[in-house]
Design a protein around this motif. Sequence first.
Motif, PDB file in Angstrom:
ATOM      1  N   GLU B   1       0.849  -1.194   0.000  1.00 54.79           N
ATOM      2  CA  GLU B   1       0.000   0.000   0.000  1.00 54.79           C
ATOM      3  C   GLU B   1       0.887   1.246   0.000  1.00 54.79           C
ATOM      4  O   GLU B   1       1.786   1.392   0.829  1.00 54.79           O
ATOM      5  CB  GLU B   1      -0.901   0.006   1.233  1.00 54.79           C
ATOM      6  CG  GLU B   1      -1.800   1.234   1.340  1.00 54.79           C
ATOM      7  CD  GLU B   1      -2.513   1.312   2.687  1.00 54.79           C
ATOM      8  OE1 GLU B   1      -2.200   0.505   3.586  1.00 54.79           O
ATOM      9  OE2 GLU B   1      -3.374   2.193   2.825  1.00 54.79           O
ATOM     10  N   VAL B   2       0.590   2.132  -0.928  1.00 53.52           N
ATOM     11  CA  VAL B   2       1.345   3.380  -1.006  1.00 53.52           C
ATOM     12  C   VAL B   2       0.916   4.316   0.123  1.00 53.52           C
ATOM     13  O   VAL B   2      -0.272   4.502   0.355  1.00 53.52           O
ATOM     14  CB  VAL B   2       1.113   4.069  -2.363  1.00 53.52           C
ATOM     15  CG1 VAL B   2       1.753   5.454  -2.378  1.00 53.52           C
ATOM     16  CG2 VAL B   2       1.643   3.204  -3.497  1.00 53.52           C
ATOM     17  N   GLN B   3       1.899   4.869   0.822  1.00 55.71           N
ATOM     18  CA  GLN B   3       1.611   5.824   1.894  1.00 55.71           C
ATOM     19  C   GLN B   3       2.579   6.998   1.809  1.00 55.71           C
ATOM     20  O   GLN B   3       3.764   6.820   1.518  1.00 55.71           O
ATOM     21  CB  GLN B   3       1.710   5.156   3.260  1.00 55.71           C
ATOM     22  CG  GLN B   3       0.623   4.120   3.516  1.00 55.71           C
ATOM     23  CD  GLN B   3       0.587   3.636   4.952  1.00 55.71           C
ATOM     24  OE1 GLN B   3       1.589   3.644   5.641  1.00 55.71           O
ATOM     25  NE2 GLN B   3      -0.586   3.215   5.412  1.00 55.71           N
ATOM     26  N   LEU B   4       2.060   8.188   2.065  1.00 57.55           N
ATOM     27  CA  LEU B   4       2.855   9.398   2.149  1.00 57.55           C
ATOM     28  C   LEU B   4       2.467  10.096   3.444  1.00 57.55           C
ATOM     29  O   LEU B   4       1.265  10.307   3.688  1.00 57.55           O
ATOM     30  CB  LEU B   4       2.599  10.333   0.963  1.00 57.55           C
ATOM     31  CG  LEU B   4       3.132   9.939  -0.424  1.00 57.55           C
ATOM     32  CD1 LEU B   4       2.310   8.823  -1.050  1.00 57.55           C
ATOM     33  CD2 LEU B   4       3.134  11.144  -1.347  1.00 57.55           C
ATOM     34  N   LEU B   5       3.440  10.458   4.245  1.00 60.50           N
ATOM     35  CA  LEU B   5       3.153  11.054   5.552  1.00 60.50           C
ATOM     36  C   LEU B   5       4.035  12.277   5.757  1.00 60.50           C
ATOM     37  O   LEU B   5       5.256  12.157   5.935  1.00 60.50           O
ATOM     38  CB  LEU B   5       3.385  10.042   6.664  1.00 60.50           C
ATOM     39  CG  LEU B   5       3.049  10.517   8.074  1.00 60.50           C
ATOM     40  CD1 LEU B   5       1.551  10.831   8.184  1.00 60.50           C
ATOM     41  CD2 LEU B   5       3.441   9.462   9.107  1.00 60.50           C
TER      42      LEU B   5
END
Lengths: 107, 126
Positions: B1-5
């Motif tokens: 799953e792609v995540q950007l934080l």
Amino acid sequence: DIQMTQSPSSLSASVGDRVTITCRASQSISRYLVWYQQKPGKAPNLLIYSASSLQSGVSSRFSGSGSGTDFTLTISSLQPEDFATYYCQQSYILPLTFGGGTKVEIK
Amino acid sequence: EVQLLESGGGWVQPGGSLRLSCATSGFSFSNYGMSWVRQAPGMGLEWVSGISGSGTVTSYSDSVKGRFTISRDDSKSTLYLQMDSLRDEDTALYYCAKDLEPCSSAICYERGHDYWGQGSLVTVSS
């Protein structure tokens, strides 16, 4: 910079309505046009790129058309989850520029 | 799953500095260009800066050119935005966003950005 103008800035519609949003560029951008949906408190969500290509996972009730300077986003049958603000963005040249947004509200 | 934080936002006085970070996961970071996009309270979207997958190509909006610096650390899969000489009008929610298409040698923005972070709020005020 390329200016992007959306109309209308807001609209009221009912569930099931067909909705059309217009975006105009200040110069020709070929088909380098992207549409995003943004819901309150959320990040934008990519709907359409290259003026008419549907992003993976996006409902087929969304469609885009146009080339050159005039573009449209159409929602064929408005659903409750579609009430949001929609932005066009030219992806022809840097700096990328967005339209002012169209808020779609419940009638 | 792609995540950007995103992280690093906060309150700063005019003339001050902040550095935003965008930690990513779920995709091959070094193969993708990235951008920062901001949204002032109650306003629309404004593209701020972009960087190629290789990090060798960068671009800025006129409103931040000379004051902001975009960079990336591929070993950490993290994007940065160094913001100096901050002004009141820089107050906004800052999003990081991933290019749809892989492209290492340029900023491949033609097909938009398919993943966005949740945003980091920057408030510039005296």
